[in-house]
Design an enzyme around this catalytic site. Sequence first.
Site, PDB file in Angstrom:
ATOM      1  N   HIS A  22     -41.376  63.683  40.458  1.00  0.00           N
ATOM      2  CA  HIS A  22     -41.142  64.064  39.065  1.00  0.00           C
ATOM      3  C   HIS A  22     -40.104  63.144  38.423  1.00  0.00           C
ATOM      4  CE1 HIS A  22     -40.701  67.257  35.847  1.00  0.00           C
ATOM      5  NE2 HIS A  22     -39.521  66.657  35.731  1.00  0.00           N
ATOM      6  N   GLU A  23     -38.975  62.954  39.117  1.00  0.00           N
ATOM      7  CA  GLU A  23     -37.914  62.119  38.544  1.00  0.00           C
ATOM      8  C   GLU A  23     -38.329  60.650  38.486  1.00  0.00           C
ATOM      9  OE1 GLU A  23     -35.784  63.614  36.998  1.00  0.00           O
ATOM     10  OE2 GLU A  23     -35.940  65.583  37.916  1.00  0.00           O
ATOM     11  N   HIS A  32     -51.773  68.961  57.653  1.00  0.00           N
ATOM     12  CA  HIS A  32     -52.846  69.835  58.124  1.00  0.00           C
ATOM     13  C   HIS A  32     -53.302  69.422  59.527  1.00  0.00           C
ATOM     14  CE1 HIS A  32     -56.641  72.250  57.348  1.00  0.00           C
ATOM     15  NE2 HIS A  32     -57.084  71.408  58.276  1.00  0.00           N
ATOM     16  N   GLU A  33     -53.558  68.123  59.699  1.00  0.00           N
ATOM     17  CA  GLU A  33     -54.044  67.654  60.999  1.00  0.00           C
ATOM     18  C   GLU A  33     -52.960  67.776  62.073  1.00  0.00           C
ATOM     19  OE1 GLU A  33     -57.062  67.466  61.178  1.00  0.00           O
ATOM     20  OE2 GLU A  33     -57.566  67.185  59.066  1.00  0.00           O
ATOM     21  N   HIS A  38     -58.190  76.976  61.643  1.00  0.00           N
ATOM     22  CA  HIS A  38     -58.132  77.276  60.212  1.00  0.00           C
ATOM     23  C   HIS A  38     -57.855  78.756  59.933  1.00  0.00           C
ATOM     24  CE1 HIS A  38     -60.719  73.493  59.925  1.00  0.00           C
ATOM     25  NE2 HIS A  38     -59.581  73.212  59.326  1.00  0.00           N
ATOM     26  N   HIS A  42     -41.773  65.278  29.735  1.00  0.00           N
ATOM     27  CA  HIS A  42     -42.456  66.450  30.281  1.00  0.00           C
ATOM     28  C   HIS A  42     -43.776  66.714  29.559  1.00  0.00           C
ATOM     29  CE1 HIS A  42     -38.196  67.566  31.523  1.00  0.00           C
ATOM     30  NE2 HIS A  42     -38.860  67.446  32.651  1.00  0.00           N
ATOM     31  N   HIS A  93     -52.994  71.228  63.373  1.00  0.00           N
ATOM     32  CA  HIS A  93     -54.042  71.374  64.390  1.00  0.00           C
ATOM     33  C   HIS A  93     -53.513  70.886  65.737  1.00  0.00           C
ATOM     34  CE1 HIS A  93     -57.262  72.792  61.955  1.00  0.00           C
ATOM     35  NE2 HIS A  93     -57.540  71.657  61.333  1.00  0.00           N
ATOM     36  N   HIS A 112     -40.321  60.129  35.425  1.00  0.00           N
ATOM     37  CA  HIS A 112     -39.424  59.939  34.277  1.00  0.00           C
ATOM     38  C   HIS A 112     -38.953  58.483  34.226  1.00  0.00           C
ATOM     39  CE1 HIS A 112     -39.261  63.965  32.824  1.00  0.00           C
ATOM     40  NE2 HIS A 112     -38.496  64.468  33.772  1.00  0.00           N
TER      41      HIS A 112
END
Length: 488
Positions: A156-157, A385-386, A395, A166, A389, A160
């Site tokens: 986010h910064e 995610h992997e 899952h 924004h 596992h 900018h």
Amino acid sequence: MAKFLQFVILVALSIFISAKPLAPGVGMFGDKFQGDIKLTDEQKELIFGTPEGRNSRTGWTWLPFRWPKNGQGQVIIPYRITASQGFQQDQINWMLREFADIERATCVRFVQHTTQTDFVDIVNGDGCWSWMGRTGGRQELSLDTNGCFWDGTAMHEAIHAIGFDHMHADVTRDSHVSIMWNNIQPGMESAFNMVDPQWFSSFGTSYDLWSVMHYPRWAFSRNGQDTVVPHDRSFLDIIGETGAVSSAKPLAPGVGMFGDKFQGDMKMTPEQKERIFGKSEGRNSRTGATWASARWPRNAQGQVIVPYRITASQGFQQHQINWMLREFADIERVTCVRFVQRTTQVDFVDIVNGDGCWSWIGRIGGRQELSMDTNGCFWDGTAMHEAIHALGFVHMHSDVTRDSHVSIMWNNIIPGFEDQFEMVDPRWYDSLGTPYDLRSIMHYPRWAFSRNGQDTVVPHNRSFLDIIGMTGAVSSGDALRINRLYGC
């Protein structure tokens, strides 16, 4: 991201209480515009010079505030992070991964500062904020170690610093969200002003409720009630909460790989297959492997050590390596798991540029691959995610309580892929006393394996329709399950 904005807003409020804003009614709290943006005197004049012009948005149209492009058409932004600022290595990895998120989807490249005159100096300052666009010379970007390390904050910064305001300041804002003025902290109404279209442009893009630059629903609330309400109420818990650069919808982790992959992205040993599918009546539980040999060992300090290897021969770019390390750091931040570079360990995870995004389940012994295809796996949450596992989890939709929380729309599933929605043997997989988790990074998205574009997984609580499988972050439930599995 939401926690970061809450921190920014609290800082802004404290500044407002202790000192009169520099530009009352215009959105300057102390020296921060809209809570987390610093402006030069010239920028203030351009933004606030004509009151009738305060009605547009996001990107500087004026060339001096843009960063230069090199001969290859890449926008080069030099940055500096110094040890004297007190950042921990995992925090530095976090920032680099957030920068890599931007690089993956744009022509922007963040490079370490050497002798460049104009550069971004990342400091452990008074909150989370940045100058807007290129201001010339050294310009600070502040990431306070006590409150800024949440998904999307550095991103986010940095956006900018690239030159964007924004999203809620867009000229079309009122066609997409309603500002609840009566709920805004008195004196903070100017945080919701819109800026001069002469100097800011939407560049022909539509209003973006998914944007990492959007305010959350509760921004600057005086009473806990909403201050920003999207006209499409399904976005109430999405605006300001994504923690990721918005663009096209990525392929969710675990969806799209078949062949020798169970549920799209998991490889199993013959023993695991027998345990998971050994008894048909047993296919009704879920996530954590309960047998000890599938777990990674703990060291004397109680940390779970997972050695990994990433070799240059795999063709990963440095920003992709940084991306993976930051995703591992996300897991480390909330669990006792520590990913360490492999030296001589016999059991280790070898990260390869393979045929898709997949992993073995748990520790299988010796070298085990985790595949991160450079052509399709670098989306928020994929490496995370992997890796989960590899820690021993399948899952979320395989949980024994699944049908109490989501409905599987069997008629919408691609013929032959119904087994992707089966549930596994509770003798070897356990929910570890945790509730079903619609925010889990291990959940399928609503459209997984759809044959007709219609939903295949529908949460009973419809407000989660666009959340399941799309969070890109470890949930509190994911962290709890990992810590319970490993006794942390």
